[in-house]
Design a protein around this motif. Structure first.
Motif, short mmCIF file in Angstrom:
data_model
loop_
_atom_site.label_atom_id
_atom_site.label_comp_id
_atom_site.label_asym_id
_atom_site.label_seq_id
_atom_site.Cartn_x
_atom_site.Cartn_y
_atom_site.Cartn_z
N TYR A 1 -7.14 9.02 6.01
CA TYR A 1 -7.18 9.33 4.59
C TYR A 1 -5.75 9.62 4.12
N CYS A 2 -5.36 9.01 3.01
CA CYS A 2 -4.02 9.22 2.47
C CYS A 2 -4.12 9.60 0.99
N TRP A 3 -3.39 10.65 0.59
CA TRP A 3 -3.40 11.11 -0.79
C TRP A 3 -2.06 11.74 -1.12
N LYS B 1 -6.17 -1.17 4.41
CA LYS B 1 -6.88 -0.30 3.48
C LYS B 1 -8.31 -0.80 3.31
N CYS C 1 -1.20 11.89 4.95
CA CYS C 1 -2.23 11.11 5.64
C CYS C 1 -2.81 11.94 6.78
N ARG D 1 -7.49 8.99 -3.44
CA ARG D 1 -7.05 8.74 -2.06
C ARG D 1 -7.35 7.30 -1.65
N GLU D 2 -6.69 6.92 -0.55
CA GLU D 2 -6.96 5.64 0.08
C GLU D 2 -7.55 5.90 1.47
N GLU D 3 -8.46 5.02 1.87
CA GLU D 3 -9.03 5.09 3.22
C GLU D 3 -8.56 3.87 3.99
N ASP E 1 -6.46 12.09 9.71
CA ASP E 1 -7.72 11.49 10.15
C ASP E 1 -8.92 12.34 9.75
N LEU F 1 -10.38 14.70 6.23
CA LEU F 1 -10.14 15.00 4.81
C LEU F 1 -10.42 16.47 4.55
N LYS G 1 -11.09 6.20 10.64
CA LYS G 1 -10.23 5.87 9.52
C LYS G 1 -9.30 7.01 9.19
#
Length: 222
Positions: free
Chosen positions: A33-35, A66, A43, A56-58, A45, A47, A31
């Motif tokens: 990770y975006c923040w 998402k 974003c 954040r969004e995964e 891969d 964190l 997955k």
């Protein structure tokens, strides 16, 4: 020991298939990770440690959809506010229960006004603790906000920019201070209302007992 040639051949043929399935499962679990960082969308891969407490969004690397949305970690001040709000809910529940008990069992359960007053002692303690906690939280939040504003003001006087993180922190602390001030005002109002409720309950109790002077020396909880 003799080996079955057909069994050995089957195992050899199945081994690549099993490995492929394992690799496919591993890839499907990967997955992104975006923040937000300094106003920019980031974003990755992996964190990084500095982003662990950020909202954040995964996103599934395989489907691009998402899969989770994680809120940022609460600050100490926000946890204090959440605790105060939880205490408020407990207080509301206790108030409803107290009214139910006093209305249904006033004549049969309480032999004296002192006994009746013990019903209110727990609520009185909760309200007093809430008032003191809110006063402490307001003072702590105000001191922290003043310190941040002083730092931001010094930077501006030195011709240095105020970072977006600092500006966001100042705004967040100000909002938390406003919420805590509102909670403090609510708790202080409830303390006054509780005194009024105690006095009203005593009056009803005496009227229902038919003896206005019974236990007249008892005083409301304070």
């Amino acid at each position: 020991m003799r080996h079955n040639p057909l069994l050995m051949l089957s195992l050899l043929l199945l081994a690549p298939v099993a490995a492929l399935a394992q690799n496919k499962d591993a890839g499907s679990n990967k997955k992104l990770y975006c923040w937000d960082e300094n106003g920019q969308r980031v974003c990755s891969d992996a964190l990084p440690a500095e982003a662990v407490n950020r909202a954040r969004e995964e996103i599934s690397a395989r489907s691009g959809l998402k899969t989770a949305e994680i809120d940022r970690a609460l600050t100490d001040e926000e946890r204090a506010v959440a605790a105060a709000e939880a205490a408020q809910r407990l207080l509301d529940e206790a108030k409803v229960e107290t009214r139910r008990r006093t209305e249904q069992a006033m004549l049969t359960s309480y032999r004296s006004e002192e006994e009746l007053m013990r019903v209110f002692s727990e609520r009185t303690t909760i309200v007093d603790n809430n008032v003191r906690t809110a006063q402490y939280n307001v003072g702590s939040l105000r001191d922290g906000l003043v310190s941040l504003l002083q730092v931001a003001g010094d930077r501006e006087l030195d011709g240095k920019p105020v970072s977006e993180d600092m500006a966001n922190n100042i705004r967040r602390r100000h909002l938390e201070l406003m919420r805590q001030l509102q909670l403090q005002a609510n708790f202080e109002r409830q303390r006054v209302e509780l005194d009024d409720e105690v006095a009203e309950t005593l009056q009803r109790y005496r009227a229902m007992k038919g003896d206005g002077e019974a236990d007249a020396t008892a005083t409301p909880a304070s």
